[in-house]
Design a protein around this motif. Structure first.
Motif: not given
Length: 305
Positions: A130-134
């Motif tokens: 989720n962090l990379v996607f954000g």
């Protein structure tokens, strides 16, 4: 209420509550609402269609009739020679081939890389997903003008100027035009597919790559069609990147060739309008044949996502 009950008892009719509308009144109001809706829709369509109608009527007129005041909407006579003259004045056949070469590689690369990235963000479980996607979504806030100079210097360093590589390679890295948005769109659609299908495939010994190709891709055709159509239209209309990276006129795309046509034949407005009409027609034909997939894909993604 006593009078209504007594009258209904004599006539055999069921008493109606005060304020209830009868069936004819309901049908009349429904028709009025539909008429008002059609009027609003027509009023919204006219400003959208009017420029295209003006383009077509101008493509069939000579210069004298085109600028008559008040304007005439029906050409007298029809100047069909504008189309033949425009198509022979510039090598539009070559421009069309160049554009289709870029289209094929760009659409295929975008569908492949964006769908794989969306599969990883939606179906695979790994730390920091989720962090990379954000962080990836934050790239949507960067204007294209900010990356214009460093991107040009990069391609100039590898001596790729005046080639199709700057127009094609970014699509295979997931960054062509709306690549980040395509990843987001496909990810939202992939999340609507039950994860139990993946688990059943893994139990049967399937690998993640096989789950992607045999489970997710067949169930995601509407969303993939939407991404493909959007990518095709954006690449077809792209003007800035070909203008920056292409110097040889034999490598021009249709959008760039149309601009150069305007510079050479700026007084031949009929030729210019005919060339613009011919360039727009493939997009209109594509929409008429693919509108069902486009509407279905957008609807499913919006409702389920």
């Amino acid at each position: 209420m006593t009078v209504l009950t007594a009258v209904s008892a004599k006539t055999g009719e069921k008493p109606s509550a005060p304020g209830n509308t009868t069936a004819p009144d309901y049908q009349r109001r429904r028709r009025m609402r539909r008429v008002v809706l059609y009027i609003v829709l027509i009023a919204g369509v006219i400003p959208t269609v009017l420029p295209f109608v003006w383009l077509v009527r101008s493509a069939l007129m000579d210069n004298n009739q085109m600028f008559i005041a008040p304007p005439e909407w029906i050409p007298k006579p029809f100047e069909w020679s504008n189309f033949s003259g425009a198509l022979t004045a510039q090598p539009f056949a070559r421009y069309f081939v160049n554009t289709m070469i870029i289209e094929i590689f760009t659409v295929v690369g975008t569908l492949l890389t964006c769908s794989i990235a969306a599969f990883s963000f939606s179906r695979l479980r790994w730390r920091g997903r989720n962090l990379v996607f954000g962080i990836l979504l934050s790239g949507l806030m960067l204007p294209q003008a900010v990356l214009l100079v460093p991107t040009f210097l990069m391609w100039d360093t590898v001596q790729a100027i005046n080639t199709y590589y700057p127009l094609i390679v970014p699509a295979w890295l997931g960054g062509a035009g709306g690549g980040i948005f395509n990843v987001f769109l496909l990810r939202q659609f992939f999340l609507t597919i039950p994860y139990e299908l993946d688990e059943a495939a893994y139990i049967d010994g399937a690998s993640p790559w096989r789950v992607f190709w045999q489970v997710i891709v067949p169930l995601s055709k509407p969303a993939l069609m939407v991404v493909g159509i959007f990518t095709f239209i954006r690449t077809w209309n792209e003007f800035l990147d070909p203008l920056i990276y292409l110097n040889d006129s034999s490598k021009f795309t249709l959008a760039l060739g149309l601009a150069s046509f305007q510079g050479v034949y700026n007084a031949q407005w009929g030729y210019l309008m005919a060339a613009a009409t011919t360039t727009i027609l493939p997009i209109i034909i594509l929409f008429f044949f693919a509108q069902r997939y486009l509407i279905e894909g957008v609807t499913l993604t919006g409702v389920k996502g």
